[in-house]
Design an enzyme around this catalytic site. Structure first.
Site, short mmCIF file in Angstrom:
data_model
loop_
_atom_site.label_atom_id
_atom_site.label_comp_id
_atom_site.label_asym_id
_atom_site.label_seq_id
_atom_site.Cartn_x
_atom_site.Cartn_y
_atom_site.Cartn_z
CD GLU A 85 4.69 -21.52 11.39
OE1 GLU A 85 4.51 -21.59 12.53
OE2 GLU A 85 3.68 -20.89 10.98
CD GLU A 107 -3.17 -0.76 0.22
OE1 GLU A 107 -3.03 0.22 -0.66
OE2 GLU A 107 -4.08 -1.50 -0.08
#
Length: 312
Positions: free
Chosen positions: A124, A93
């Site tokens: 992960e 953004e």
């Protein structure tokens, strides 16, 4: 199956606030739809208070990030699962909102781009994976690495911040549990403890909301310090679509005190650069002169207009 040596920070789920059982939701499967969403809403109300407790640390991080971006560094978010996706969302953004180059704010997720849409099993759990992904960016001392892990124990994130610290980059941790392995591993720790989730362990809920709020503050606060706003107007908006073109025009109209036709003409004359168009209108200079004045004042519009005696 992973060996114990691959998990130096063994998970004690009972000691993690995010993994606790929420007494308010033990009968949630017997509730009607209105009761379910009322309960979720009441739990979400706790998130703001948890983030509020961390404001001094968030402000410290904003200042540190701004300092390093001024020196040519980058802001790098790194996480797994929901945390990693939130980092990528915030990074994506920044270019349209603040006209930042794509390489200034970066989001990395365990498992790479495929993990944005679908979980990559086991990604992960690798500390070396976090190190490897940062190594590929040629990390420098001017960079900031924000490790995102609701648990505060994700090996991928711990490996990343350890590597960043070794190279002298600023490290920031964001977790939703207290007393985690991430706390001593970073320079600045932000830990809004939101308590047990409505669905036990589902950290995409309150923990995800808390992390999103923190990321909003980190990026927006940093960009404000870098002069990306004038008052509350996003004067560095990149007019990449019709809506943003209209927004840029509206901003020029309001700050420069011109009508829409003049604002549109100024933006066209200035290659869509909102700040440049405002300086041209207010200081009666050419676009090239406006750019030079902005550069002389670190791209901060208010300082530029003040120096040109064009700030009313």
């Amino acid at each position: 199956m992973s060996s114990a040596s691959e998990h130096p920070h063994e998970l004690n789920l009972n000691a993690m606030e995010t993994e606790g059982s929420n007494p308010a939701s033990t009968s949630i499967d017997s509730m009607n739809p209105l009761e379910i969403v009322q309960l979720m809403n009441s739990e979400d109300a706790k998130v703001t208070l948890a983030v509020q407790q961390e404001l001094p640390a968030i402000a410290q991080a904003v200042e540190g990030i701004a300092d390093r971006l001024r020196a040519g560094g980058r802001l790098i978010y790194i996480g797994a699962g929901t945390s990693g996706r939130l980092g990528i969302l915030d990074a994506s953004e920044c270019p349209p909102t603040f006209s930042t180059p794509p390489e200034m704010v970066i989001g990395l997720i365990a498992g790479g781009p495929p993990a944005i849409l679908k979980a990559v099993e086991g990604a992960e759990d690798s500390e070396e994976g976090g190190r490897k992904d940062l190594r590929a960016l040629t990390l420098s001392v001017n960079d900031v690495v924000v490790g995102l892990a609701a648990s505060g124990r994700t090996p991928y994130v711990l490996g990343a911040v350890a590597y960043a610290r070794e190279l002298g980059a600023l490290t920031v941790g964001v977790a939703c549990n207290s007393h985690t392995p991430l706390h001593p591993a970073v320079d600045i720790m932000i830990a809004p403890v939101v308590g047990p989730e409505v669905v036990s362990g589902s950290t995409r809920l309150k923990s995800g909301t808390a992390q999103k709020m923190v990321l909003n503050m980190l990026s927006t606060g940093t960009m404000i310090l870098l002069g990306k706003t004038y008052g509350n107007q996003m004067v560095d908006v990149h007019a990449s679509n019709y809506k943003l073109q209209r927004r840029a025009s509206k901003i020029v109209q309001g700050i420069a005190g011109v009508d829409q036709a003049r604002a549109d003409a100024l933006l066209e004359q200035c290659d869509g650069e909102t700040k440049t168009a405002i300086v041209v209108a207010r200081a009666h200079v050419s676009p090239q002169e406006a750019r030079q004045h902005l550069a002389a004042h670190k791209q901060i519009l208010r300082a530029t207009l003040t120096a040109l005696h064009a700030d009313e």
